[in-house]
Scaffold this motif. Structure first.
Motif, PDB file in Angstrom:
ATOM      1  N   ALA A 216       0.844  -1.190   0.000  1.00  0.00           N
ATOM      2  CA  ALA A 216       0.000   0.000   0.000  1.00  0.00           C
ATOM      3  C   ALA A 216       0.881   1.243   0.000  1.00  0.00           C
ATOM      4  O   ALA A 216       1.840   1.318   0.772  1.00  0.00           O
ATOM      5  N   PRO A 217       0.573   2.248  -0.848  1.00  0.00           N
ATOM      6  CA  PRO A 217       1.400   3.462  -0.897  1.00  0.00           C
ATOM      7  C   PRO A 217       1.569   4.123   0.463  1.00  0.00           C
ATOM      8  O   PRO A 217       2.664   4.560   0.817  1.00  0.00           O
ATOM      9  N   ILE A 218       0.494   4.189   1.250  1.00  0.00           N
ATOM     10  CA  ILE A 218       0.599   4.809   2.575  1.00  0.00           C
ATOM     11  C   ILE A 218       1.515   3.983   3.468  1.00  0.00           C
ATOM     12  O   ILE A 218       2.270   4.511   4.287  1.00  0.00           O
ATOM     13  N   GLY A 219       1.487   2.658   3.283  1.00  0.00           N
ATOM     14  CA  GLY A 219       2.367   1.787   4.053  1.00  0.00           C
ATOM     15  C   GLY A 219       3.825   2.021   3.703  1.00  0.00           C
ATOM     16  O   GLY A 219       4.695   2.034   4.581  1.00  0.00           O
ATOM     17  N   ILE A 220       4.104   2.210   2.408  1.00  0.00           N
ATOM     18  CA  ILE A 220       5.469   2.495   1.972  1.00  0.00           C
ATOM     19  C   ILE A 220       5.945   3.805   2.576  1.00  0.00           C
ATOM     20  O   ILE A 220       7.071   3.906   3.080  1.00  0.00           O
ATOM     21  N   LEU A 221       5.098   4.825   2.542  1.00  0.00           N
ATOM     22  CA  LEU A 221       5.467   6.129   3.105  1.00  0.00           C
ATOM     23  C   LEU A 221       5.760   6.015   4.601  1.00  0.00           C
ATOM     24  O   LEU A 221       6.729   6.589   5.103  1.00  0.00           O
ATOM     25  N   ILE A 222       4.914   5.279   5.306  1.00  0.00           N
ATOM     26  CA  ILE A 222       5.126   5.103   6.746  1.00  0.00           C
ATOM     27  C   ILE A 222       6.394   4.290   6.991  1.00  0.00           C
ATOM     28  O   ILE A 222       7.160   4.578   7.924  1.00  0.00           O
ATOM     29  N   GLY A 223       6.652   3.288   6.149  1.00  0.00           N
ATOM     30  CA  GLY A 223       7.867   2.486   6.298  1.00  0.00           C
ATOM     31  C   GLY A 223       9.123   3.319   6.099  1.00  0.00           C
ATOM     32  O   GLY A 223      10.102   3.180   6.846  1.00  0.00           O
ATOM     33  N   VAL A 224       9.113   4.193   5.095  1.00  0.00           N
ATOM     34  CA  VAL A 224      10.264   5.072   4.866  1.00  0.00           C
ATOM     35  C   VAL A 224      10.409   6.060   6.023  1.00  0.00           C
ATOM     36  O   VAL A 224      11.521   6.325   6.497  1.00  0.00           O
ATOM     37  N   ALA A 225       9.269   6.599   6.494  1.00  0.00           N
ATOM     38  CA  ALA A 225       9.315   7.508   7.641  1.00  0.00           C
ATOM     39  C   ALA A 225       9.863   6.793   8.874  1.00  0.00           C
ATOM     40  O   ALA A 225      10.612   7.370   9.668  1.00  0.00           O
ATOM     41  N   ALA A 226       9.507   5.504   9.027  1.00  0.00           N
ATOM     42  CA  ALA A 226      10.023   4.718  10.151  1.00  0.00           C
ATOM     43  C   ALA A 226      11.533   4.572  10.067  1.00  0.00           C
ATOM     44  O   ALA A 226      12.232   4.627  11.085  1.00  0.00           O
ATOM     45  N   ALA A 227      12.052   4.397   8.845  1.00  0.00           N
ATOM     46  CA  ALA A 227      13.508   4.297   8.674  1.00  0.00           C
ATOM     47  C   ALA A 227      14.186   5.599   9.085  1.00  0.00           C
ATOM     48  O   ALA A 227      15.245   5.586   9.726  1.00  0.00           O
ATOM     49  N   PHE A 228      13.585   6.749   8.728  1.00  0.00           N
ATOM     50  CA  PHE A 228      14.128   8.026   9.166  1.00  0.00           C
ATOM     51  C   PHE A 228      14.073   8.130  10.696  1.00  0.00           C
ATOM     52  O   PHE A 228      15.011   8.620  11.334  1.00  0.00           O
ATOM     53  N   GLY A 229      12.961   7.663  11.279  1.00  0.00           N
ATOM     54  CA  GLY A 229      12.850   7.691  12.733  1.00  0.00           C
ATOM     55  C   GLY A 229      13.900   6.830  13.398  1.00  0.00           C
ATOM     56  O   GLY A 229      14.511   7.228  14.399  1.00  0.00           O
ATOM     57  N   GLN A 230      14.130   5.641  12.841  1.00  0.00           N
ATOM     58  CA  GLN A 230      15.141   4.748  13.392  1.00  0.00           C
ATOM     59  C   GLN A 230      16.534   5.371  13.301  1.00  0.00           C
ATOM     60  O   GLN A 230      17.357   5.215  14.199  1.00  0.00           O
ATOM     61  N   SER A 231      16.793   6.066  12.199  1.00  0.00           N
ATOM     62  CA  SER A 231      18.101   6.710  12.062  1.00  0.00           C
ATOM     63  C   SER A 231      18.277   7.813  13.087  1.00  0.00           C
ATOM     64  O   SER A 231      19.371   7.999  13.641  1.00  0.00           O
ATOM     65  N   ALA A 232      17.199   8.548  13.386  1.00  0.00           N
ATOM     66  CA  ALA A 232      17.263   9.572  14.429  1.00  0.00           C
ATOM     67  C   ALA A 232      17.537   8.943  15.789  1.00  0.00           C
ATOM     68  O   ALA A 232      18.283   9.492  16.614  1.00  0.00           O
ATOM     69  N   VAL A 233      16.939   7.764  16.022  1.00  0.00           N
ATOM     70  CA  VAL A 233      17.209   7.032  17.267  1.00  0.00           C
ATOM     71  C   VAL A 233      18.686   6.683  17.360  1.00  0.00           C
ATOM     72  O   VAL A 233      19.324   6.833  18.413  1.00  0.00           O
ATOM     73  N   MET A 234      19.253   6.193  16.256  1.00  0.00           N
ATOM     74  CA  MET A 234      20.668   5.815  16.266  1.00  0.00           C
ATOM     75  C   MET A 234      21.559   7.003  16.619  1.00  0.00           C
ATOM     76  O   MET A 234      22.523   6.858  17.377  1.00  0.00           O
ATOM     77  N   ILE A 235      21.217   8.176  16.083  1.00  0.00           N
ATOM     78  CA  ILE A 235      22.008   9.371  16.368  1.00  0.00           C
ATOM     79  C   ILE A 235      21.900   9.755  17.841  1.00  0.00           C
ATOM     80  O   ILE A 235      22.904  10.041  18.505  1.00  0.00           O
ATOM     81  N   THR A 236      20.679   9.743  18.379  1.00  0.00           N
ATOM     82  CA  THR A 236      20.501  10.134  19.784  1.00  0.00           C
ATOM     83  C   THR A 236      21.149   9.129  20.728  1.00  0.00           C
ATOM     84  O   THR A 236      21.733   9.512  21.740  1.00  0.00           O
ATOM     85  N   VAL A 237      21.041   7.824  20.395  1.00  0.00           N
ATOM     86  CA  VAL A 237      21.685   6.809  21.234  1.00  0.00           C
ATOM     87  C   VAL A 237      23.199   6.966  21.181  1.00  0.00           C
ATOM     88  O   VAL A 237      23.889   6.831  22.199  1.00  0.00           O
ATOM     89  N   ARG A 238      23.731   7.257  20.002  1.00  0.00           N
ATOM     90  CA  ARG A 238      25.173   7.453  19.869  1.00  0.00           C
ATOM     91  C   ARG A 238      25.641   8.605  20.761  1.00  0.00           C
ATOM     92  O   ARG A 238      26.698   8.528  21.386  1.00  0.00           O
ATOM     93  N   GLN A 239      24.842   9.662  20.826  1.00  0.00           N
ATOM     94  CA  GLN A 239      25.220  10.815  21.639  1.00  0.00           C
ATOM     95  C   GLN A 239      25.113  10.518  23.134  1.00  0.00           C
ATOM     96  O   GLN A 239      26.030  10.794  23.902  1.00  0.00           O
ATOM     97  N   ILE A 240      23.990   9.916  23.549  1.00  0.00           N
ATOM     98  CA  ILE A 240      23.769   9.706  24.974  1.00  0.00           C
ATOM     99  C   ILE A 240      24.667   8.609  25.533  1.00  0.00           C
ATOM    100  O   ILE A 240      25.029   8.622  26.721  1.00  0.00           O
ATOM    101  N   SER A 241      25.073   7.643  24.686  1.00  0.00           N
ATOM    102  CA  SER A 241      25.909   6.541  25.169  1.00  0.00           C
ATOM    103  C   SER A 241      27.329   6.983  25.497  1.00  0.00           C
ATOM    104  O   SER A 241      28.093   6.220  26.088  1.00  0.00           O
ATOM    105  N   ARG A 242      27.684   8.218  25.143  1.00  0.00           N
ATOM    106  CA  ARG A 242      29.002   8.727  25.503  1.00  0.00           C
ATOM    107  C   ARG A 242      29.120   8.950  27.005  1.00  0.00           C
ATOM    108  O   ARG A 242      30.225   8.922  27.558  1.00  0.00           O
ATOM    109  N   THR A 243      27.995   9.188  27.660  1.00  0.00           N
ATOM    110  CA  THR A 243      28.035   9.480  29.098  1.00  0.00           C
ATOM    111  C   THR A 243      27.150   8.558  29.931  1.00  0.00           C
ATOM    112  O   THR A 243      27.325   8.480  31.148  1.00  0.00           O
TER     113      THR A 243
END
Length: 303
Positions: A151-178
């Protein structure tokens, strides 16, 4: 007695395989629950509420409760809020897309995280890593092709989820320093459980016993997957265990075919292969550049 390096790596690989398998089963169980009328906010609550039992047991038997102490509550709040949005999108994609496609799309997160790292963390990205990013995006485009039946809406949400996951990776990388990884896992699980509970009056409903069992098993599987993923890094470097994360795509496509009767198209197979190759090469380059962070990983945390 210290284990032989080869033995430690094998142990780390075994834990990473356990993690990928647990997350794949969790995703399949949540998709089955969705087909039985469970809403995405309900998935958030039950997935994290049951996982909290696993996390609490691990803390009690392992690092101890002192490990969850934090000097950066605001950072945990930000990281948890980003993770909650990412998890909502990820579970929404699971509900709307075939299991294999939804799983493969979330694995575009390391590719996107590379771009975000260059923009927000000012990391230097070489030409070979940019080439890997390009290959990964070709994989995303193949999976998003209208001919795959998603479903097109499913694809859009899936791509948005990938962007969300990447944001999680960045925040975890930052917070795991301390912050200790135990604190990161614990406070995120607490936050998402409370947030899920707060949404239940608006999105929750009564379910039969079978559905509740599916949700409980999904939550326990998610908790086991999270902890075995983290534990794998005690025994082997990220670049050694990352290739085994992509077993989740294999499991997702296989379970989607055998259980949900939605076989993947050749384009989905090709796209998944390109995404996996891109992610594995990116992890290899991190290792070669000597910048492999202690808590980095390829697998999407909200899985």
């Amino acid at each position: 007695m210290t284990s032989h390096p080869a033995e430690r790596r094998l142990r780390g690989i075994a834990m990473r395989i356990t993690s990928a398998t647990s997350f794949a089963l969790m995703a399949a169980l949540l998709k089955a629950a969705s087909a039985r009328g469970v809403s995405t906010p309900e998935m958030i609550f039950y997935r994290n509420g049951w996982a909290l039992l696993i996390v609490a047991t691990w803390l009690t038997l392992g690092p101890g409760w002192k490990a969850v102490r934090t000097k950066a509550p605001a950072a945990h709040l930000t990281r948890s809020a980003v993770g909650l949005v990412s998890m909502l999108l990820t579970f929404g994609a699971l509900a709307l897309l075939p299991l294999g496609e939804a799983t493969a799309l979330t694995y575009a997160a390391p590719i996107i995280a590379t771009i975000l790292s260059a923009i927000f963390l000012k990391e230097q990205i070489g030409i070979r890593r940019w080439a890997a990013v390009a290959v990964g995006f070709v994989g995303v485009l193949l999976i998003a092709h209208p001919g795959n039946g998603g479903a097109p809406i499913g694809i859009l949400i899936g791509v948005a989820a990938a962007f969300g996951q990447s944001a999680v990776m960045i925040t975890v990388r930052q917070i795991s320093r301390t912050e200790d990884v135990a604190a990161i896992v614990f406070w995120f699980t607490i936050f998402t459980t409370i947030a899920g509970a707060a949404m239940l009056p608006f999105f929750g409903s009564m379910h039969d016993r079978t559905t509740m069992v599916l949700l409980a098993l999904a939550g326990l599987g998610g908790g086991i997957g999270q902890l075995s993923m983290t534990a794998s890094l005690r025994y082997a470097p990220v670049s050694v265990v990352v290739p085994f994360d992509y077993l989740q795509i294999v499991w997702g496509i296989t379970i989607g075919w055998l259980v949900f009767l939605t076989p993947a198209t050749p384009l989905v197979f090709a796209g998944a292969a390109l995404i996996a190759a891109s992610g594995i090469y990116t992890a290899y380059r991190e290792r070669a550049r000597g910048k492999e962070p202690a808590e980095a990983r390829s697998m999407p945390e909200s899985s």
